[in-house]
Scaffold this motif. Structure first.
Motif, PDB file in Angstrom:
ATOM      1  N   VAL A   1       1.851 -14.681 -20.389  1.00  0.00           N
ATOM      2  CA  VAL A   1       1.521 -13.428 -19.714  1.00  0.00           C
ATOM      3  C   VAL A   1       0.026 -13.230 -19.854  1.00  0.00           C
ATOM      4  O   VAL A   1      -0.506 -13.198 -20.969  1.00  0.00           O
ATOM      5  CB  VAL A   1       2.277 -12.233 -20.317  1.00  0.00           C
ATOM      6  N   ARG A   2      -0.651 -13.147 -18.739  1.00  0.00           N
ATOM      7  CA  ARG A   2      -2.095 -12.930 -18.728  1.00  0.00           C
ATOM      8  C   ARG A   2      -2.356 -11.431 -18.699  1.00  0.00           C
ATOM      9  O   ARG A   2      -1.861 -10.713 -17.828  1.00  0.00           O
ATOM     10  CB  ARG A   2      -2.717 -13.602 -17.504  1.00  0.00           C
TER      11      ARG A   2
ATOM     12  N   ALA B   1      -0.436 -10.143 -15.466  1.00  0.00           N
ATOM     13  CA  ALA B   1      -0.210  -8.702 -15.590  1.00  0.00           C
ATOM     14  C   ALA B   1      -1.508  -7.913 -15.584  1.00  0.00           C
ATOM     15  O   ALA B   1      -1.525  -6.735 -15.936  1.00  0.00           O
ATOM     16  CB  ALA B   1       0.573  -8.401 -16.869  1.00  0.00           C
ATOM     17  N   VAL B   2      -2.610  -8.548 -15.192  1.00  0.00           N
ATOM     18  CA  VAL B   2      -3.901  -7.854 -15.108  1.00  0.00           C
ATOM     19  C   VAL B   2      -3.871  -6.923 -13.904  1.00  0.00           C
ATOM     20  O   VAL B   2      -3.363  -7.271 -12.844  1.00  0.00           O
ATOM     21  CB  VAL B   2      -5.050  -8.872 -14.970  1.00  0.00           C
ATOM     22  N   ARG B   3      -4.431  -5.748 -14.079  1.00  0.00           N
ATOM     23  CA  ARG B   3      -4.471  -4.764 -12.995  1.00  0.00           C
ATOM     24  C   ARG B   3      -5.854  -4.742 -12.358  1.00  0.00           C
ATOM     25  O   ARG B   3      -6.859  -4.983 -13.015  1.00  0.00           O
ATOM     26  CB  ARG B   3      -4.169  -3.366 -13.546  1.00  0.00           C
TER      27      ARG B   3
ATOM     28  N   GLN C   1     -10.025 -10.138 -10.226  1.00  0.00           N
ATOM     29  CA  GLN C   1      -8.988 -10.465 -11.190  1.00  0.00           C
ATOM     30  C   GLN C   1      -8.868 -11.955 -11.478  1.00  0.00           C
ATOM     31  O   GLN C   1      -8.256 -12.343 -12.477  1.00  0.00           O
ATOM     32  CB  GLN C   1      -7.632  -9.964 -10.681  1.00  0.00           C
ATOM     33  N   ALA C   2      -9.421 -12.791 -10.631  1.00  0.00           N
ATOM     34  CA  ALA C   2      -9.202 -14.241 -10.747  1.00  0.00           C
ATOM     35  C   ALA C   2      -9.772 -14.796 -12.039  1.00  0.00           C
ATOM     36  O   ALA C   2     -10.856 -14.409 -12.480  1.00  0.00           O
ATOM     37  CB  ALA C   2      -9.827 -14.962  -9.551  1.00  0.00           C
TER      38      ALA C   2
ATOM     39  N   ALA D   1       0.882  -2.458  -7.312  1.00  0.00           N
ATOM     40  CA  ALA D   1       0.821  -2.961  -8.679  1.00  0.00           C
ATOM     41  C   ALA D   1       0.983  -4.464  -8.642  1.00  0.00           C
ATOM     42  O   ALA D   1       1.695  -5.007  -7.801  1.00  0.00           O
ATOM     43  CB  ALA D   1       1.924  -2.328  -9.521  1.00  0.00           C
ATOM     44  N   TRP D   2       0.312  -5.155  -9.556  1.00  0.00           N
ATOM     45  CA  TRP D   2       0.363  -6.615  -9.558  1.00  0.00           C
ATOM     46  C   TRP D   2       1.694  -7.119 -10.097  1.00  0.00           C
ATOM     47  O   TRP D   2       2.156  -8.174  -9.719  1.00  0.00           O
ATOM     48  CB  TRP D   2      -0.807  -7.162 -10.366  1.00  0.00           C
TER      49      TRP D   2
END
Length: 370
Positions: free
Chosen positions: A198-199, A168-170, A78-79, A178-179
């Protein structure tokens, strides 16, 4: 790996195991692992093995710094790419008049750490492992950075910064946590502060951005042609940033394209040139802008990434090819193997490219435009 196992990597014993594995030739790992398991807890050795492997994978995103950082599989997936995070920091510096930032949740803290280069950052997450990993990365990369890492339930945390950045990426695989509480929570949180971002995931189509979300801008960012993430921006009152509903930015290089309110591009037959449009431009719904810039249209409405024109243009937003031939898709065409084929009149080799032209399958013979 849980937080306690991760913290064992930060002890002198854990650092010694990491160093032994990091310095060992991969061919010598079986012998090294046998010796390490004899002298150290199996859980610690397993965590060190995972960390060394993740660090090697992370070099594609973080370069040499990856060898000093700590990761989880989901956190690394996710980074943000380091250059993407640096680009976003540049936008914050240029377009937001803020100093104190809240960043959540953390993963491995990639965005929080880069924002901490120039801002006072409070990094918040309810997950003890993410908090421990982010704190370790902050200490490893920049012990002097003004970043505070807190473990808090995000649903009750009172944000104190002038801007809030929510990831907000999962994770790609279903997982136990949940993130963020929900995408709606992320939007409400940043909108309530009035500045921040919001990403969102790279597969977010522009049509799915809520019209009433209140964001100043929706931006899709690609790295070497692959969309990395979508970002909804709120620049805050008094910001010099102009409101641009949609933007596509291509890294490295930083070419950026914004919408001009154009209708969908016309569908037309193949011209002399083919333009393969960058994925961020497609995701942002800005193909019409590229088509207008090159004087062309799309080969097929269902495949907007392919623009064709009779004119040669140089654009950072698409890769240009010369079309040397068009074959209808049929038994004869199926016999044409993808690869290199002699161009007309001995003008050089062409590549067979499967395509759709006005809804029908076809094969294009193309070569890089001069």
């Amino acid at each position: 790996m849980d937080a306690d196992t991760f913290r064992s990597l930060l002890t002198d014993e854990g650092q010694a195991v990491l160093a032994a594995l990091g310095d060992a030739d991969p061919a010598a790992w079986p012998a090294a692992l046998t010796a390490l398991r004899r002298d150290h807890p199996a859980e610690l050795v397993a965590a060190a093995v995972e960390q060394v492997r993740l660090r090697r994978q992370a070099e594609a995103k973080f370069g040499a710094d990856a060898q000093r950082m700590y990761f989880t599989p989901d956190g690394l997936e996710q980074a943000s790419h380091r250059e993407v995070a640096e680009y976003k920091l540049g936008r914050v510096l240029d377009e937001m008049g803020v100093v104190f930032l809240d960043v959540c949740p953390l993963g491995v803290g990639a965005d929080a750490l880069v924002l901490g280069w120039s801002h006072a950052v409070t990094a918040v997450d309810g997950d003890p492992l993410s908090v421990a990993v982010t704190a370790a990365n902050a200490a490893a990369l920049d012990p002097q950075a003004t970043i505070w890492v807190e473990q808090q339930d995000l649903t009750v945390y009172e944000f104190r910064g002038e801007a809030v950045f929510v990831d907000a990426v999962r994770p790609g695989e279903p997982g136990p946590r949940a993130w963020v509480p929900s995408p709606a929570w992320a939007l409400d949180t940043v909108r309530g502060i009035g500045a921040g971002a919001v990403r969102l995931g790279p597969d977010l189509p522009y049509g799915s951005v809520p019209e009433d979300c209140g964001a100043d801008e929706a931006e899709w960012i690609s790295w070497e042609g692959e969309v990395q993430e979508a970002v909804l921006w709120w620049f805050g009152e008094g910001s010099p940033a102009a409101r641009v509903p949609r933007r596509a930015t291509l890294l490295p290089g930083g070419a950026t394209l914004t919408g001009r309110g154009l209708p969908d591009p016309a569908v037309r037959p193949p011209g002399r040139y083919l333009y393969e449009v960058d994925a961020a431009v497609v995701a942002a719904g800005l193909v019409a802008e590229v088509a207008e810039d090159v004087g062309g249209g799309v080969l097929d409405a269902a495949v907007p990434a392919r623009v064709t024109s009779d004119e040669a243009h140089t654009t950072p937003f698409a890769r240009a090819y010369e079309i040397t031939g068009v074959l209808p898709y049929g038994p004869a065409a199926e016999a044409a193997e993808p690869g290199q084929h002699a161009g007309p009149g001995g003008g050089g080799a062409s590549t067979v490219l499967p395509a759709r032209v006005a809804g029908e399958p076809a094969l294009l013979l193309v070569r890089p435009a001069p």
